[in-house]
Scaffold this motif. Structure first.
Motif, PDB file in Angstrom:
ATOM      1  N   ASN A 154       0.786  -1.229   0.000  1.00 11.97           N
ATOM      2  CA  ASN A 154       0.000   0.000   0.000  1.00 11.97           C
ATOM      3  C   ASN A 154       0.823   1.286   0.000  1.00 11.97           C
ATOM      4  O   ASN A 154       0.261   2.368  -0.089  1.00 11.97           O
ATOM      5  N   ALA A 198      -5.439   1.480   2.703  1.00 14.02           N
ATOM      6  CA  ALA A 198      -5.412   2.215   1.439  1.00 14.02           C
ATOM      7  C   ALA A 198      -4.103   2.963   1.199  1.00 14.02           C
ATOM      8  O   ALA A 198      -3.757   3.261   0.070  1.00 14.02           O
ATOM      9  N   GLN A 203      -4.010   7.336  -3.014  1.00 13.57           N
ATOM     10  CA  GLN A 203      -4.720   6.070  -3.247  1.00 13.57           C
ATOM     11  C   GLN A 203      -4.100   5.292  -4.424  1.00 13.57           C
ATOM     12  O   GLN A 203      -4.797   4.825  -5.333  1.00 13.57           O
TER      13      GLN A 203
END
Length: 239
Positions: A154, A198, A203
């Motif tokens: 992530n 996330a 993102q």
């Protein structure tokens, strides 16, 4: 992909969510309409850093039910079989059986899952299916692959993860083709990571997942797991 062979195998791969980590509950105690797994646990015996899938009890087919925890593939395969029965208008389609394997490894990056012990575990899981199917005289079709991962990546860039998804899809397609002799493009499903994982404000991984599915034929974006009840840590789901 509709059922085209006697045995229709769904492959689950990825990190901990793909093997139902910490689900805590056993829900599916009764087999539905003949669905199968190799051994007595759909995720094998060891799921962390072991290169062999190592089926529990033995290497034969067993009824697909939960053992120790509720794994995501079980409810999924049962629902697919139910929809198939409805589609053809039969209470039970005995001509087509469904099966699942969960060959993922927890807490791994996409790079880890593309090589080494993680990849060997996936290959061995498929080999066990091939062996069991051969013993039963079943031809095998792979309707789809479900890839649930991204948490350990992530902090990666958008371009990196987008590229790695392409490598993963191609490598899994080649594996399925080599083991089952199919030239058909197998449908590939990418699970969205939830808000807890996330990562960056940009993102990057969620956007890469979404864009990869949007722009790649026969590739599908499936919803986030974070709407479901989770452990107090927020990491894993309860069944």
């Amino acid at each position: 992909q509709k059922a085209t062979k006697k045995l229709n195998l769904w492959i689950f791969y990825g990190q901990s969510y793909s093997i139902g980590a910490d689900s805590e509950r056993v829900l599916t105690t009764v087999n539905y309409d003949g669905s199968l797994m190799v051994g007595t646990q759909v995720y094998g015996t060891e799921t962390n850093g072991v290169k062999d899938y190592s089926p529990a009890t033995d290497t034969n087919f067993h009824p697909l039910v939960a053992s120790g925890k509720e794994s995501p593939s079980i409810g999924f395969v049962n629902e697919i079989k139910r929809l198939n029965n409805d589609f053809i208008g039969k209470e039970s389609d005995t001509e087509h059986l469904y099966a699942a394997i969960e060959a993922g490894t927890g807490s791994r990056s996409i790079a880890d899952l593309l090589s080494g012990d993680c990849w060997d575990r996936l290959v061995s899981a498929i080999d066990y299916v091939v062996k069991a199917a051969s013993a039963q005289g079943y031809e095998v079709c792979v309707p789809g692959i479900i890839y649930i991962q991204g948490e350990n990546d992530n902090q990666q860039t958008y371009d990196y993860y987008l590229s790695q998804l392409g490598v993963m899809r191609a490598q899994m397609q080649q594996l399925v083709s080599s083991k089952f002799g199919t030239t058909r493009d197998v449908d590939f499903y990418v699970g969205q990571i939830g808000g807890w994982f996330a990562g960056s404000a940009e993102q990057n991984v969620p956007r890469a997942q979404m864009d990869f599915c949007k722009n790649t034929p026969n590739t599908h974006f499936i919803e986030s797991y974070q709407a479901l009840p989770s452990q107090p840590s927020g990491w894993h789901l309860l069944a």
